[in-house]
Design an enzyme around this catalytic site. Structure first.
Site, PDB file in Angstrom:
ATOM      1  CE1 TYR B 109      -4.347  -1.464   0.794  1.00 37.08           C
ATOM      2  CE2 TYR B 109      -2.872  -3.235   1.649  1.00 37.08           C
ATOM      3  CZ  TYR B 109      -4.073  -2.722   1.222  1.00 37.08           C
ATOM      4  OH  TYR B 109      -5.436  -3.708   1.280  1.00 37.08           O
ATOM      5  CE1 TYR B 148      -2.001  -6.656   3.831  1.00 36.17           C
ATOM      6  CE2 TYR B 148      -3.003  -6.324   1.637  1.00 36.17           C
ATOM      7  CZ  TYR B 148      -3.004  -6.306   2.961  1.00 36.17           C
ATOM      8  OH  TYR B 148      -4.413  -5.820   3.312  1.00 36.17           O
ATOM      9  NE  ARG B 158      -7.007 -10.209   4.939  1.00 34.80           N
ATOM     10  CZ  ARG B 158      -7.940  -9.312   4.562  1.00 34.80           C
ATOM     11  NH1 ARG B 158      -8.009  -7.884   4.701  1.00 34.80           N
ATOM     12  NH2 ARG B 158      -9.014  -9.679   4.208  1.00 34.80           N
ATOM     13  CG  HIS B 161      -8.341  -7.396   0.251  1.00 32.24           C
ATOM     14  ND1 HIS B 161      -7.114  -7.853   0.665  1.00 32.24           N
ATOM     15  CD2 HIS B 161      -8.332  -5.967   0.767  1.00 32.24           C
ATOM     16  CE1 HIS B 161      -6.250  -7.061   1.560  1.00 32.24           C
ATOM     17  NE2 HIS B 161      -7.126  -6.022   1.501  1.00 32.24           N
ATOM     18  CG  HIS B 163      -9.720  -2.053   1.701  1.00 33.21           C
ATOM     19  ND1 HIS B 163      -9.979  -2.484   2.759  1.00 33.21           N
ATOM     20  CD2 HIS B 163      -8.344  -2.529   1.389  1.00 33.21           C
ATOM     21  CE1 HIS B 163      -9.023  -2.982   3.398  1.00 33.21           C
ATOM     22  NE2 HIS B 163      -7.906  -2.935   2.416  1.00 33.21           N
TER      23      HIS B 163
END
Lengths: 156, 241
Positions: B109, B148, B158, B161, B163
């Site tokens: 991110y 990640y 995770r 995905h 959000h």
């Protein structure tokens, strides 16, 4: 069936706070005040990656504030209008890592006669009621949210 | 399917209800943050309150194309993600704000707290927004986010995905969730996804591959409809916590 909720996670600021959105009133409005609070976890430690949304049910206003390293959020606002037979209030949605769905609380305003007769506020016992009413603090309003420490949350 | 013995991923429980279990024990961050007292019930009027309206001025021209927000294109597999925003009666919700954010193709991110040793991509910010059209349709162009690691438990990763933050029309329709990808082996190991204990409900968070919308020589497409409830039912029974 409805799409289920998932947490905002720790990185929501990428998508949800691209620019400041915490002003429900103009800063130069003489009636404007600042609502400042801390978002705290079950050990009274600050939640530094939380987000609060303020929803004004009577005026259609809306704002959003992230929390900082001290768990602090802030809004610029004027006191909202009240819905019929209710006291002025804002609905506050709390989002954070660890919250699989956002949680709902409310901030009411100090010194309002309507607080005594508001159908929600008056239905709570005295200690619970106090967790939902902001306090005056040097010209600003102060409102802390304790996820596991007394603050009343509502089903929604 | 489910790793029944894992304290991270509990057995499926269709009887739990369709909603997420707020105090799901496998997701460590819940412990100090989820309210422990029963939630207070509001008068019925709350469920009819209209939420804020966001206009076109909230949206920039390139906000829904995450591959064109910089001088060059981002690394990764270009994808189209599209679907409809529906109310619980199956009607499209028009002119409603949808915001997304995600990791880059390497699973990183663009956020100061993310220290995963994967490279940042100077051509990818990972944020988008759009308004639904008159039928409730929405569409983003982006790249497929990478999986990640995270610190929840030993060797925790995770699943891939995106959000999503969605408003709908009513106070009670507000939804923040995550869209997952079909066939991801990490899904069965993920405590955040499994906090939704009903497998049928959990499937509603997984997009489907969409060859019809896939554009030849350009981008794969995934389809995902978002259905907003009006609240009031199916909230997690916190008093059992």
């Amino acid at each position: 069936m409805n799409t289920p909720s998932q947490t905002v996670g720790p990185y929501y600021t990428i998508g949800l706070s691209r620019r400041p959105q915490n002003e429900l009133a103009e800063l130069n409005d003489p009636a404007a005040t600042r609502l400042i609070g801390h978002l705290l976890d079950g050990q009274d430690d600050p939640i530094a990656d939380g987000m609060i949304e303020a929803w004004d049910p009577a005026g259609g206003r809306w704002g959003r504030s992230g929390t900082d390293a001290e768990g602090r959020f802030s809004f610029v606002l004027t006191k909202p209008e009240a819905l019929p037979d209710e006291a002025p209030r804002l609905d506050l949605y709390v989002f954070a890592r660890g919250l699989l769905r956002h949680q709902l609380t409310r901030v009411y305003f100090p010194g309002e006669a309507a607080n005594e007769t508001d159908p929600v506020l008056s239905g709570l016992d005295e200690g619970d009621r106090a967790t939902l009413v902001a306090t005056e603090d040097g010209g600003a309003l102060r409102f802390d949210i304790r996820m596991q420490g007394g603050t009343v949350f509502f089903a929604h | 399917m489910t790793a029944v013995e894992s304290p991270i991923v509990l057995p499926d429980d269709p009887d739990f209800g369709p909603e997420v279990q707020m105090d799901y024990p496998g997701y460590r961050s819940t412990r100090l943050r989820v309210p422990k007292r029963p939630l207070v019930t509001l008068p019925e009027e709350f469920h009819a309150l209209d939420g804020p309206v966001f206009g076109d001025d909230a949206i920039g021209e390139l906000d829904s194309d995450l591959t064109r927000q910089h001088d060059g294109g981002p690394l990764g597999e270009r994808i189209i993600v599209t679907g409809r925003l529906l109310d619980e009666d199956g009607r499209g919700i028009p002119n409603s704000l949808i915001e997304i954010w995600q990791a880059n193709a390497g699973g990183r991110y663009k956020h100061e707290v993310d220290q995963h040793p994967a490279p940042l991509d100077p051509n990818f910010s990972g944020a988008g927004r759009c308004l639904t059209d008159s039928d409730g349709r929405w569409q983003f162009v982006t790249i497929k986010p990478g999986a990640y690691p995270w610190g929840n438990h030993e060797n925790a990763w995770r699943p891939q995905h995106i959000h999503f933050s969605v408003f709908g029309r009513l106070f009670t329709e507000r939804l923040v969730t995550q869209m997952y990808f079909p066939g991801d082996p990490l899904l069965e190991l993920d405590p955040i996804a499994h906090a939704v204990r009903d497998p049928k409900s959990r499937e509603l968070m997984i997009a489907s591959f969409d060859i019809e919308t896939t554009q030849p020589e350009w981008a794969l497409a995934y389809k995902w409809d978002i259905v907003l409830g009006r609240g009031g039912a199916g909230t997690t029974p916190l008093e059992n916590a």
